[in-house]
Design a protein around this motif. Structure first.
Motif, mmCIF file in Angstrom:
data_model
loop_
_atom_site.group_PDB
_atom_site.id
_atom_site.type_symbol
_atom_site.label_atom_id
_atom_site.label_comp_id
_atom_site.label_asym_id
_atom_site.label_seq_id
_atom_site.Cartn_x
_atom_site.Cartn_y
_atom_site.Cartn_z
ATOM 1 N N LYS A 115 33.432 -57.456 40.490
ATOM 2 C CA LYS A 115 34.024 -56.124 40.627
ATOM 3 C C LYS A 115 33.023 -55.066 40.168
ATOM 4 C CE LYS A 115 38.576 -58.010 39.380
ATOM 5 N NZ LYS A 115 38.100 -59.361 39.043
ATOM 6 N N PRO A 116 33.086 -53.871 40.717
ATOM 7 C CA PRO A 116 32.217 -52.785 40.244
ATOM 8 C C PRO A 116 32.610 -52.360 38.843
ATOM 9 C CG PRO A 116 33.859 -51.940 41.760
ATOM 10 C CD PRO A 116 33.979 -53.444 41.799
ATOM 11 N N ILE A 117 31.656 -51.945 38.054
ATOM 12 C CA ILE A 117 31.957 -51.512 36.693
ATOM 13 C C ILE A 117 32.172 -50.004 36.621
ATOM 14 C CG2 ILE A 117 30.720 -53.415 35.629
ATOM 15 C CD1 ILE A 117 28.410 -51.518 35.141
ATOM 16 N N GLY A 118 31.962 -49.337 37.737
ATOM 17 C CA GLY A 118 32.153 -47.897 37.786
ATOM 18 C C GLY A 118 32.915 -47.496 39.040
ATOM 19 N N PHE A 119 32.246 -46.723 39.893
ATOM 20 C CA PHE A 119 32.880 -46.285 41.133
ATOM 21 C C PHE A 119 33.230 -47.479 42.015
ATOM 22 C CE2 PHE A 119 30.157 -42.386 40.358
ATOM 23 C CZ PHE A 119 31.227 -41.608 39.925
ATOM 24 N N LEU A 120 34.460 -47.478 42.550
ATOM 25 C CA LEU A 120 34.892 -48.591 43.391
ATOM 26 C C LEU A 120 34.102 -48.686 44.684
ATOM 27 C CD1 LEU A 120 38.785 -48.452 43.010
ATOM 28 C CD2 LEU A 120 37.148 -49.892 41.790
ATOM 29 N N ASN A 121 33.601 -47.553 45.153
ATOM 30 C CA ASN A 121 32.882 -47.558 46.434
ATOM 31 C C ASN A 121 31.365 -47.541 46.248
ATOM 32 O OD1 ASN A 121 32.681 -44.984 45.440
ATOM 33 N ND2 ASN A 121 33.026 -43.953 47.387
ATOM 34 N N TYR A 122 30.914 -48.085 45.109
ATOM 35 C CA TYR A 122 29.469 -48.134 44.867
ATOM 36 C C TYR A 122 28.795 -48.881 46.018
ATOM 37 C CZ TYR A 122 24.942 -48.771 42.720
ATOM 38 O OH TYR A 122 23.586 -48.743 42.473
ATOM 39 N N GLN A 123 27.713 -48.311 46.537
ATOM 40 C CA GLN A 123 27.004 -48.901 47.675
ATOM 41 C C GLN A 123 25.605 -49.344 47.268
ATOM 42 O OE1 GLN A 123 26.852 -46.448 51.152
ATOM 43 N NE2 GLN A 123 25.857 -47.995 52.400
ATOM 44 N N PHE A 124 25.334 -50.621 47.473
ATOM 45 C CA PHE A 124 24.016 -51.156 47.150
ATOM 46 C C PHE A 124 22.997 -50.761 48.208
ATOM 47 C CE2 PHE A 124 26.592 -54.076 44.612
ATOM 48 C CZ PHE A 124 25.854 -54.137 43.440
ATOM 49 N N LYS A 125 21.791 -50.512 47.743
ATOM 50 C CA LYS A 125 20.682 -50.226 48.654
ATOM 51 C C LYS A 125 19.607 -51.312 48.598
ATOM 52 C CE LYS A 125 21.197 -45.203 48.956
ATOM 53 N NZ LYS A 125 22.505 -45.148 48.298
ATOM 54 N N LEU A 126 19.576 -52.084 47.535
ATOM 55 C CA LEU A 126 18.622 -53.201 47.474
ATOM 56 C C LEU A 126 18.975 -54.213 48.554
ATOM 57 C CD1 LEU A 126 18.276 -53.839 43.627
ATOM 58 C CD2 LEU A 126 16.542 -52.905 45.164
ATOM 59 N N ASP A 127 17.991 -54.620 49.303
ATOM 60 C CA ASP A 127 18.210 -55.488 50.458
ATOM 61 C C ASP A 127 18.877 -56.809 50.077
ATOM 62 O OD1 ASP A 127 18.048 -56.349 53.110
ATOM 63 O OD2 ASP A 127 16.106 -57.306 52.778
ATOM 64 N N GLY A 128 20.015 -57.094 50.682
ATOM 65 C CA GLY A 128 20.683 -58.381 50.527
ATOM 66 C C GLY A 128 21.646 -58.492 49.370
ATOM 67 N N ILE A 129 21.588 -57.575 48.405
ATOM 68 C CA ILE A 129 22.422 -57.702 47.210
ATOM 69 C C ILE A 129 23.901 -57.481 47.546
ATOM 70 C CG2 ILE A 129 22.878 -56.867 44.883
ATOM 71 C CD1 ILE A 129 20.223 -58.315 45.188
ATOM 72 N N TYR A 163 13.888 -60.155 41.934
ATOM 73 C CA TYR A 163 12.847 -60.205 42.968
ATOM 74 C C TYR A 163 12.696 -58.844 43.659
ATOM 75 C CZ TYR A 163 10.578 -61.556 47.365
ATOM 76 O OH TYR A 163 9.742 -61.636 48.452
ATOM 77 N N ARG A 164 13.827 -58.205 43.972
ATOM 78 C CA ARG A 164 13.781 -56.885 44.620
ATOM 79 C C ARG A 164 13.153 -55.844 43.685
ATOM 80 N NH1 ARG A 164 13.759 -58.819 49.395
ATOM 81 N NH2 ARG A 164 15.765 -59.508 50.256
ATOM 82 N N TYR A 165 13.469 -55.940 42.410
ATOM 83 C CA TYR A 165 12.874 -55.021 41.443
ATOM 84 C C TYR A 165 11.347 -55.153 41.466
ATOM 85 C CZ TYR A 165 11.370 -53.118 36.946
ATOM 86 O OH TYR A 165 10.710 -52.418 35.970
ATOM 87 N N GLN A 166 10.880 -56.388 41.446
ATOM 88 C CA GLN A 166 9.435 -56.612 41.452
ATOM 89 C C GLN A 166 8.796 -56.123 42.742
ATOM 90 O OE1 GLN A 166 9.918 -60.877 40.415
ATOM 91 N NE2 GLN A 166 8.526 -60.479 38.715
ATOM 92 N N ASN A 167 9.510 -56.204 43.860
ATOM 93 C CA ASN A 167 9.012 -55.686 45.132
ATOM 94 C C ASN A 167 8.775 -54.182 45.061
ATOM 95 O OD1 ASN A 167 11.014 -57.888 47.263
ATOM 96 N ND2 ASN A 167 9.039 -58.209 46.274
ATOM 97 N N HIS A 168 9.665 -53.469 44.372
ATOM 98 C CA HIS A 168 9.581 -52.015 44.315
ATOM 99 C C HIS A 168 8.633 -51.511 43.229
ATOM 100 C CE1 HIS A 168 12.523 -50.985 47.366
ATOM 101 N NE2 HIS A 168 13.365 -51.870 46.867
ATOM 102 N N PHE A 169 8.301 -52.363 42.278
ATOM 103 C CA PHE A 169 7.389 -51.943 41.208
ATOM 104 C C PHE A 169 6.244 -52.955 41.047
ATOM 105 C CE2 PHE A 169 11.606 -50.267 40.216
ATOM 106 C CZ PHE A 169 11.330 -48.905 40.113
ATOM 107 N N PRO A 170 5.468 -53.155 42.123
ATOM 108 C CA PRO A 170 4.398 -54.170 42.075
ATOM 109 C C PRO A 170 3.254 -53.798 41.132
ATOM 110 C CG PRO A 170 4.224 -52.847 44.065
ATOM 111 C CD PRO A 170 5.509 -52.445 43.407
ATOM 112 N N ASN A 171 3.122 -52.511 40.826
ATOM 113 C CA ASN A 171 2.018 -52.073 39.973
ATOM 114 C C ASN A 171 2.331 -52.207 38.490
ATOM 115 O OD1 ASN A 171 0.456 -51.364 42.221
ATOM 116 N ND2 ASN A 171 1.434 -49.350 42.345
#
Length: 267
Positions: A115-129, A163-171
């Motif tokens: 379940k979402p811990i905040g807004f019920l209509n929270y929308q993920f943007k990380l691919d596949g999550i 894994y997605r986090y590491q994709n977005h912050f490779p440096n």
């Protein structure tokens, strides 16, 4: 003997983005017998929707959310009902079609494992999550049938999010290698970002003081470790109560990382 119709399922839910797939109603029929013990074949079964017999055993693609009750029946001429008519033997399956996207579905949210811990209509943007969470929630609607799959999938939320986090912050590579340590390290990085942490919590939608207590990195260590148990042995050594706890923290971690990536302009 008592006549019967056995179906493979009593309910099934189909979730789709634009249009659902065609459903073959024959797949739900298992077997049937009359009061004399004679087998009743599928060809002798009448399929109806809303008491109206249908000529095709296919349900066309749906474009909107709807619920359909499909009834399978045959008449046993060897028995009489209370009106002295041949007994009608029937059984039904409820098909629920849900049109949705990668948002948490606020409809019947209490039946969800994650379940979402905040807004019920929270929308993920990380691919596949979001898709992964939707599928786990769908399996949870039939927990007794898919408990092994659910237990094995919860760790993937931690793993894929990391894994997605590491994709977005490779440096800025992580110092740690194990998933359990990486989850804690990522949370420490996010929660120490004083310039953005308030924006992250506002985006998630949970009250500030609750979030302050909920996103304590050290708390997540046990749940990431326990998710590894499910990944190896499924629900054999992981009861449903433990799965619910792991799912709550896995979903919260996914939301935290997703919101952080949005605040940092990754999307």
């Amino acid at each position: 003997m008592i006549p019967f119709i056995n179906l493979t399922k009593q309910k099934e839910t189909f979730k789709f983005a634009e249009v659902s797939s065609v459903v073959d109603l024959n797949q739900y029929f298992e077997n049937a017998k009359d009061s004399q013990g004679n087998d009743i074949s599928l060809n002798e079964i009448e399929i109806s929707i809303g008491k109206k017999p249908i000529s095709s055993h296919y349900i066309s693609s749906m474009h909107q959310s709807t619920v359909i009750v499909v009834t399978y029946s045959f008449t046993d001429s060897n028995l009489k009902d209370h009106t002295e008519k041949p007994l009608l033997v029937s059984n039904s399956v409820t098909l629920t079609f849900v049109k949705k996207d990668s948002k948490f579905d606020p409809i019947n949210i209490e039946s969800h494992l994650i379940k979402p811990i905040g807004f019920l209509n929270y929308q993920f943007k990380l691919d596949g999550i979001g898709k992964l969470i939707d599928q786990i929630n769908l399996l949870y609607e039939n927990y007794t049938e898919y408990d092994m799959c659910i237990a094995s999938s919860l760790r993937v939320i931690f793993d894929l999010t990391t894994y997605r986090y590491q994709n977005h912050f490779p440096n800025t590579p992580l110092r740690k290698t194990g998933l359990e340590d990486q989850v804690i390290e990522i949370m420490e990085i996010i929660m120490s970002d004083n310039n953005n942490v308030r924006k992250i919590k506002d985006l998630i939608g949970t009250r500030y003081h609750i979030a302050q207590n909920f996103f304590i990195p050290e708390r997540y260590s046990t749940y990431v470790a326990n998710s590894n148990l499910g990944a190896h042995v499924g629900s054999t050594l992981l009861p449903e109560t433990s799965m619910k706890e792991i799912a709550m923290y896995a979903g919260a971690y996914a939301q935290l990382v997703d919101a952080y990536c949005e605040v940092k302009g990754c999307f």
